[in-house]
Design an enzyme around this catalytic site. Structure first.
Site, PDB file in Angstrom:
ATOM      1  CB  SER A 142      -6.211 -30.189  30.453  1.00 20.42           C
ATOM      2  OG  SER A 142      -5.467 -30.879  29.471  1.00 20.42           O
ATOM      3  CE1 TYR A 155      -6.442 -25.844  26.901  1.00 21.72           C
ATOM      4  CE2 TYR A 155      -4.897 -27.507  27.670  1.00 21.72           C
ATOM      5  CZ  TYR A 155      -6.183 -27.132  27.326  1.00 21.72           C
ATOM      6  OH  TYR A 155      -7.206 -28.046  27.421  1.00 21.72           O
TER       7      TYR A 155
HETATM    8  P1  NDP Z   1     -14.373 -26.894  22.091  1.00 18.70           P
HETATM    9  O1  NDP Z   1     -13.563 -25.878  21.387  1.00 18.70           O
HETATM   10  O2  NDP Z   1     -15.060 -27.940  21.296  1.00 18.70           O
HETATM   11  O3  NDP Z   1     -15.452 -26.186  23.030  1.00 18.70           O
HETATM   12  C1  NDP Z   1     -15.113 -25.079  23.822  1.00 18.70           C
HETATM   13  C2  NDP Z   1     -16.373 -24.307  24.106  1.00 18.70           C
HETATM   14  O4  NDP Z   1     -16.061 -23.189  24.907  1.00 18.70           O
HETATM   15  C3  NDP Z   1     -17.012 -23.809  22.838  1.00 18.70           C
HETATM   16  O5  NDP Z   1     -18.319 -24.340  22.777  1.00 18.70           O
HETATM   17  C4  NDP Z   1     -16.995 -22.291  22.961  1.00 18.70           C
HETATM   18  O6  NDP Z   1     -18.225 -21.762  22.510  1.00 18.70           O
HETATM   19  C5  NDP Z   1     -16.813 -22.080  24.448  1.00 18.70           C
HETATM   20  N1  NDP Z   1     -16.061 -20.885  24.774  1.00 18.70           N
HETATM   21  C6  NDP Z   1     -14.779 -20.603  24.431  1.00 18.70           C
HETATM   22  N2  NDP Z   1     -14.446 -19.380  24.880  1.00 18.70           N
HETATM   23  C7  NDP Z   1     -15.539 -18.882  25.507  1.00 18.70           C
HETATM   24  C8  NDP Z   1     -15.824 -17.664  26.163  1.00 18.70           C
HETATM   25  N3  NDP Z   1     -14.897 -16.694  26.271  1.00 18.70           N
HETATM   26  N4  NDP Z   1     -17.064 -17.484  26.679  1.00 18.70           N
HETATM   27  C9  NDP Z   1     -18.002 -18.453  26.573  1.00 18.70           C
HETATM   28  N5  NDP Z   1     -17.783 -19.629  25.973  1.00 18.70           N
HETATM   29  C10 NDP Z   1     -16.569 -19.844  25.431  1.00 18.70           C
HETATM   30  O7  NDP Z   1     -13.370 -27.554  23.153  1.00 18.70           O
HETATM   31  P2  NDP Z   1     -13.461 -28.881  24.043  1.00 18.70           P
HETATM   32  O8  NDP Z   1     -14.839 -29.343  24.158  1.00 18.70           O
HETATM   33  O9  NDP Z   1     -12.399 -29.763  23.554  1.00 18.70           O
HETATM   34  O10 NDP Z   1     -12.961 -28.278  25.430  1.00 18.70           O
HETATM   35  C11 NDP Z   1     -13.820 -28.046  26.543  1.00 18.70           C
HETATM   36  C12 NDP Z   1     -12.952 -27.918  27.776  1.00 18.70           C
HETATM   37  O11 NDP Z   1     -12.241 -29.137  27.982  1.00 18.70           O
HETATM   38  C13 NDP Z   1     -11.893 -26.824  27.665  1.00 18.70           C
HETATM   39  O12 NDP Z   1     -11.726 -26.202  28.920  1.00 18.70           O
HETATM   40  C14 NDP Z   1     -10.648 -27.604  27.288  1.00 18.70           C
HETATM   41  O13 NDP Z   1      -9.482 -26.929  27.664  1.00 18.70           O
HETATM   42  C15 NDP Z   1     -10.866 -28.861  28.090  1.00 18.70           C
HETATM   43  N6  NDP Z   1     -10.100 -30.007  27.617  1.00 18.70           N
HETATM   44  C16 NDP Z   1     -10.261 -30.519  26.361  1.00 18.70           C
HETATM   45  C17 NDP Z   1      -9.550 -31.643  25.975  1.00 18.70           C
HETATM   46  C18 NDP Z   1      -9.708 -32.297  24.645  1.00 18.70           C
HETATM   47  O14 NDP Z   1      -8.939 -33.224  24.344  1.00 18.70           O
HETATM   48  N7  NDP Z   1     -10.648 -31.879  23.822  1.00 18.70           N
HETATM   49  C19 NDP Z   1      -8.570 -32.273  26.870  1.00 18.70           C
HETATM   50  C20 NDP Z   1      -8.477 -31.659  28.162  1.00 18.70           C
HETATM   51  C21 NDP Z   1      -9.217 -30.559  28.507  1.00 18.70           C
HETATM   52  P3  NDP Z   1     -18.324 -20.344  21.723  1.00 18.70           P
HETATM   53  O15 NDP Z   1     -17.308 -20.394  20.648  1.00 18.70           O
HETATM   54  O16 NDP Z   1     -19.743 -20.294  21.265  1.00 18.70           O
HETATM   55  O17 NDP Z   1     -18.045 -19.301  22.751  1.00 18.70           O
END
Ligand code: NDP
Length: 251
Positions: A142, A155
């Site tokens: 990130s 985080y």
């Molecule tokens: P979302 O919340 O939209 O997506 C996160 C996904 O991770 C979900 O689909 C969820 O699916 C899955 N997930 C969470 N925990 C688990 C787990 N324990 N096991 C399996 N799957 C899991 O977030 P983003 O798309 O925004 O984020 C994706 C990545 O990008 C993350 O690592 C985030 O930190 C990073 N990021 C995001 C930014 C942003 O601005 N959006 C900026 C910088 C980094 P389910 O609930 O079905 O498990």
């Protein structure tokens, strides 16, 4: 150079947000996508989206923060496909609170989801990639791997650590022809940041003011970097962290 035909790509958290954007890019470049998440309804909806975009995709449920579940996941990949070429460690979450208010459980929850999961998945992917003679691992950090936010101590710690973890894997596995890189997204419009916009006063205006591109990113903005880091185009790129942030970190 960017063709991923016959490649198997596992995307954790590929059932929504950035993971789904990257999954679509990888799939449209030819890879078969294995979407991994906990929420099976969300995964089924993601599969429908991918398949209607012409992508070969399947889903496997897994909580990637749990060791036994990850071992079982990779055993199933080995059974079904006999190989894994691309691993995207994208699953992530946060708890927004001041450091002094964090419980130990909340700390572990964020660290295990964002950091330990990447270790568990990479460790299980290694023998499959080694047997295939090559592999690509993409760890999602990130801009908070570099900058900090007062409401996100766990985080920030987990995302900072992802960059160093990436470097360590890259040098350990370079001899196995496995390239390992991190992607550091800027502010991307997803379920995760919808929560931040609600909980952090003024965030939306601050992001727009500081992002030279003048907008929030969308998940599809991460598709190109995923294809590059998963393809032969990046075979001499390893151990690095690439920002995809509309210029945020340059301003
Ligand atoms: P979302 O919340 O939209 O997506 C996160 C996904 O991770 C979900 O689909 C969820 O699916 C899955 N997930 C969470 N925990 C688990 C787990 N324990 N096991 C399996 N799957 C899991 O977030 P983003 O798309 O925004 O984020 C994706 C990545 O990008 C993350 O690592 C985030 O930190 C990073 N990021 C995001 C930014 C942003 O601005 N959006 C900026 C910088 C980094 P389910 O609930 O079905 O498990």
């Amino acid at each position: 150079m960017f063709d991923l035909t016959d490649k198997i790509a596992l995307v954790t958290g590929g059932n929504g947000g950035i993971g789904l954007g990257m999954a679509r890019g990888l799939g449209q470049a030819g890879a078969t996508i294995v979407v991994v998440g906990r929420n099976e309804e969300k995964s089924a909806a993601a599969l429908r989206q991918l398949q209607s975009a012409g992508v070969r995709a399947e889903s496997l449920p897994c909580d990637v923060s749990r060791e036994a579940a990850v071992q079982d996941l990779f055993a199933r990949i080995a059974d079904r496909h006999g190989r894994l070429d691309i691993l995207v460690n994208n699953a992530g979450s946060t708890v927004r609170k001041a450091p002094q208010d964090f419980t130990l459980d909340e700390w572990h929850q964020v660290m295990d989801t964002n950091l330990t999961s990447a270790f568990l998945c990479a460790r299980s992917a290694h023998p499959l990639m080694r047997a295939a003679g090559a592999g690509k691992i993409i760890n999602i950090g990130s801009i908070l791997s570099v900058f900090a936010a007062p409401y996100a101590p766990a985080y920030c710690a987990s995302k900072g650590a992802i960059v160093q973890f990436t470097k360590s894997l890259a040098i350990a596995w370079a001899g196995d022809r496995i390239q390992v890189n991190a992607v550091l997204p800027g502010w991307i419009d997803t379920e995760l940041t919808a929560g931040a916009r609600e909980q952090v006063p003024g965030l939306n205006d601050r992001v727009l003011a500081r992002t030279p591109a003048g907008r929030w990113g969308v998940p599809q903005d991460l598709a190109g970097i995923a294809v590059f880091l998963a393809s032969a185009a990046s075979d001499f790129v390893t151990g690095t962290a690439i920002t995809v942030d509309g210029g945020y970190s340059a301003s």
